[in-house]
Design a protein around this motif. Structure first.
Motif, PDB file in Angstrom:
ATOM      1  N   CYS A 119      42.070  37.826  33.212  1.00 43.31           N
ATOM      2  CA  CYS A 119      40.953  37.347  34.027  1.00 43.31           C
ATOM      3  C   CYS A 119      39.713  38.165  33.710  1.00 43.31           C
ATOM      4  O   CYS A 119      39.767  39.399  33.689  1.00 43.31           O
ATOM      5  CB  CYS A 119      41.312  37.477  35.508  1.00 43.31           C
ATOM      6  SG  CYS A 119      39.896  37.208  36.587  1.00 43.31           S
ATOM      7  N   CYS A 162      38.758  40.211  37.404  1.00 39.37           N
ATOM      8  CA  CYS A 162      39.599  41.272  37.979  1.00 39.37           C
ATOM      9  C   CYS A 162      40.552  41.872  36.963  1.00 39.37           C
ATOM     10  O   CYS A 162      41.171  42.892  37.243  1.00 39.37           O
ATOM     11  CB  CYS A 162      40.367  40.753  39.192  1.00 39.37           C
ATOM     12  SG  CYS A 162      41.684  39.600  38.757  1.00 39.37           S
ATOM     13  N   CYS A 172      42.398  32.047  38.446  1.00 34.24           N
ATOM     14  CA  CYS A 172      42.980  33.332  38.887  1.00 34.24           C
ATOM     15  C   CYS A 172      43.070  33.351  40.398  1.00 34.24           C
ATOM     16  O   CYS A 172      42.342  32.628  41.091  1.00 34.24           O
ATOM     17  CB  CYS A 172      42.108  34.479  38.377  1.00 34.24           C
ATOM     18  SG  CYS A 172      42.698  36.108  38.855  1.00 34.24           S
ATOM     19  N   CYS A 181      41.850  35.466  42.114  1.00 34.90           N
ATOM     20  CA  CYS A 181      40.570  35.920  42.641  1.00 34.90           C
ATOM     21  C   CYS A 181      39.520  34.809  42.598  1.00 34.90           C
ATOM     22  O   CYS A 181      38.395  35.010  43.068  1.00 34.90           O
ATOM     23  CB  CYS A 181      40.076  37.140  41.880  1.00 34.90           C
ATOM     24  SG  CYS A 181      39.466  36.768  40.208  1.00 34.90           S
ATOM     25  N   ALA A 205      38.419  33.217  39.779  1.00 34.32           N
ATOM     26  CA  ALA A 205      37.723  33.072  38.501  1.00 34.32           C
ATOM     27  C   ALA A 205      38.340  31.931  37.696  1.00 34.32           C
ATOM     28  O   ALA A 205      39.536  31.670  37.789  1.00 34.32           O
ATOM     29  CB  ALA A 205      37.816  34.369  37.716  1.00 34.32           C
TER      30      ALA A 205
END
Ligand SMILES: [Zn+2]
Length: 154
Positions: A4, A7, A18, A20, A22
């Motif tokens: 990623c 992160c 991801c 997170c 992304a």
């Protein structure tokens, strides 16, 4: 595998997003680094065979450090001679042996070894010289009575 860009978490190639948030769809896949294979098999097959046999070298041959020899220097000889002369001077030929022992002990003290014996020789011969000089002066009558007399006996 691909990482990623936000992160840095690793994800399978097919994962698109991801955790997170992304977008992973345009991230190029990173080839997973293969784990180094553990060496298998007997040691000889791995390139390090049995240890070389221990070969005893002859004593004192090449490669041996030089033997630490206790060397007798002139200062050692003078130390021993000086102490002996200082002792002997109490019994014989004090006029000759005591100053000789003092000088030899002082020279011997300047050497690296046997400092204790040299100090003993210096002390013994110095006291001997002092006593001898006192006796000589006393016998010659050169010492005043107040010097030679004690308190109880005169
Ligand atoms: Zn992420």
């Amino acid at each position: 595998m691909k990482a990623c860009p936000i992160c840095g978490a690793m994800h399978p190639d097919e994962q698109a997003v991801c955790h997170c948030g992304a977008d992973l769809s345009r991230v190029p896949p990173v080839p997973a680094r293969p784990a180094a294979p553990m060496p298998q098999g007997p040691p000889a097959a791995l390139g390090y065979g049995p240890p070389p046999p221990f070969v005893a070298r002859p004593m004192g041959g090449p490669g041996w450090p030089p033997l630490a020899r206790r060397e007798y220097s002139w200062t050692d000889i003078l130390t021993i001679l000086g102490f002996s002369a200082a002792l002997a001077g109490y019994f014989w030929a004090g006029v000759l042996l005591l100053p000789l022992g003092l000088v030899a002990s002082i020279i011997g003290f300047r050497g690296p070894n046997r400092r204790g014996l040299a100090v003993a020789g210096i002390v013994v011969s110095a006291i001997g010289v002092l006593l001898k000089v006192m006796m000589m002066l006393n016998e010659a009558g050169l010492l005043p009575y107040w010097f030679t007399d004690g308190i109880l006996f005169s």
